[in-house]
Design an enzyme around this catalytic site. Structure first.
Site, PDB file in Angstrom:
ATOM      1  N   LEU A 101      11.019  -2.905   1.097  1.00 38.16           N
ATOM      2  CA  LEU A 101      11.271  -4.076   0.259  1.00 38.16           C
ATOM      3  C   LEU A 101      12.367  -4.938   0.886  1.00 38.16           C
ATOM      4  CD1 LEU A 101      11.246  -2.235  -3.192  1.00 38.16           C
ATOM      5  CD2 LEU A 101       9.455  -3.756  -2.332  1.00 38.16           C
ATOM      6  N   THR A 102      12.489  -6.161   0.401  1.00 40.78           N
ATOM      7  CA  THR A 102      13.350  -7.149   1.043  1.00 40.78           C
ATOM      8  C   THR A 102      14.834  -6.813   0.974  1.00 40.78           C
ATOM      9  OG1 THR A 102      11.770  -8.926   0.717  1.00 40.78           O
ATOM     10  CG2 THR A 102      14.066  -9.572   0.949  1.00 40.78           C
TER      11      THR A 102
END
Length: 411
Positions: free
Chosen positions: A73-74
């Site tokens: 995820l970011t």
């Protein structure tokens, strides 16, 4: 998901804690620019829409792929890149999480995102650089707009998704035009459009190709600007992505309410990674329903998460974590009644080829035309601290694993 509309930060620059004496032009290391193209999957480079990136790769170093940290995820991976720590160790364990003392963190919770206590479990490289007298500048990097351990970058902007790739590049060039005493030695630059189009239209869409072409044009503008300033051959550039992107058909949904009574749990996150906290007295029922085999999902107690994920010891990791098969989504009937699934997703098993990230390095310290095997993104941090001649903070990476990317005299 990229961090669109998430930073509520005070614009401008705030004073930092006391720093070491400023370095001189003779002792200052070569400037280093870290560029992130959110969700640029490693194999996107082969599509032919990014000639400027390809030129950097052909005349520098390219990895066959870079493995993101889990979860892919970011926010967790951007913080891993600048700390060298797995999310379990730097504390940003998800885009959405609960802390026993701080409460809830989510991309839309601007107050939480701006709260340094979420970020203080680790020291990002711009803090170490500031402590040792180097000027720093960040263009939209998670955590960079809040004071971490008493420091924030010397130059930074609050996140603004409307700022075009060209405008972002121009601001970086403006920072490089500052007088020597103010000019940054370490800079970051962030592009999010490839991620947005991947979510909205899927990774194989023409919209993703167009976004790559647009970002590549901005990279070309950056290179031209560096050449005009005599910096192109004097600056080290590292281009990365935080993760890849996978197709996620609308029919590939796992409904939690079909498996458990939602009244029995607090849900900390859903989607490509689900976190659940059983309510008092409901542990046995929830575990019996979730920990058994499922056709498109695997759930674990946090202490039983496979060791290869380096995940499960941080208090912010919930007691039960569920990871769906790549391309599947964990949701509820209630959520789906008011939201749509997206054609593209990430956050899955970080060993999946569709989650593989980009790595390119170019500059005076790097070898020419070298292709290296896949490596984990925790190794980027010790590489950067070496380039900037900074003492690396405790981290999970290995400089020895990546030092052969460098010219012999730069090792």
């Amino acid at each position: 998901m990229a961090f669109l509309s998430i930073f509520l930060l005070l614009a401008g620059c705030a004073g930092n804690a006391p720093r070491a004496p400023a370095t001189t032009a003779q002792t200052r290391p070569a400037p280093l620019l870290l560029i992130s193209i959110d969700a640029f999957r490693a194999d996107y480079l082969q599509r032919g829409f990014t000639p400027n990136l390809q030129q950097l790769a052909d005349t520098g170093v390219r990895a066959k792929a870079m493995q993101p940290a889990f979860p892919s995820l970011t926010f967790p991976n951007h913080y891993t890149l600048v700390t060298g720590l797995y999310p379990d160790h730097h504390g940003i364990v998800d885009n959405n999480m609960l802390d026993p003392k701080l409460g809830r963190f989510s991309l839309g919770n601007r107050k939480a995102v701006a709260d340094p206590r979420w970020w203080n479990e680790a020291e990002p490289i711009w803090v170490t650089a500031d402590k040792h007298g180097l000027k720093t500048a960040t263009m939209f990097w998670p955590g960079s707009g809040t004071k971490i351990r008493g420091y924030r970058p010397d130059h930074w902007l609050p996140y603004n998704g409307k700022l075009t790739p060209t405008q972002r590049v121009d601001r970086v060039l403006q920072w490089l035009d500052l007088p020597p005493g103010e000019r940054p030695t370490f800079l970051t630059l962030y592009f999010d459009r490839v991620d947005h189009e991947g979510h909205d239209f899927g990774p194989d869409s023409p919209q993703v190709d167009a976004a790559m072409h647009r970002i590549d044009a901005a990279i070309g503008r950056l290179i031209a600007g560096l050449k005009q300033r005599g910096l192109y051959r004097r600056m080290n550039i590292i281009v990365v992505s935080d993760h890849g992107m996978a197709p996620s058909p609308a029919s590939h949904v796992i409904l939690l309410d079909k498996l458990i009574d939602l009244q029995d749990v607090t849900i900390t996150s859903m989607g490509e990674l689900a976190g659940l906290i059983p309510k008092p007295g409901r542990d046995a029922a929830v575990e019996a329903a979730l920990l058994k085999p499922h056709p498109h999902m695997h759930c674990w107690k946090k202490q039983d998460i496979p060791a290869r994920f380096h995940y499960g010891s941080n208090p912010r990791v919930p007691p039960i974590v569920c990871s769906p098969q790549t391309g599947w989504d964990i949701s509820t009937s209630g959520w789906l009644a008011t939201h749509k699934t997206t054609p593209g997703s990430h956050g899955y098993d970080n060993a999946d080829p569709l989650m593989r990230a980009l790595f390119i390095a170019h500059g005076p310290a790097f070898r020419d035309g070298l292709v290296v095997p896949e490596f984990p993104n925790v190794d980027v941090y010790p590489l950067m601290t070496h380039l900037l001649d900074l003492p690396a903070q405790p981290n999970d990476g290995s400089y020895d694993a990546v030092k052969d990317m460098l010219r012999p005299d730069a090792r």
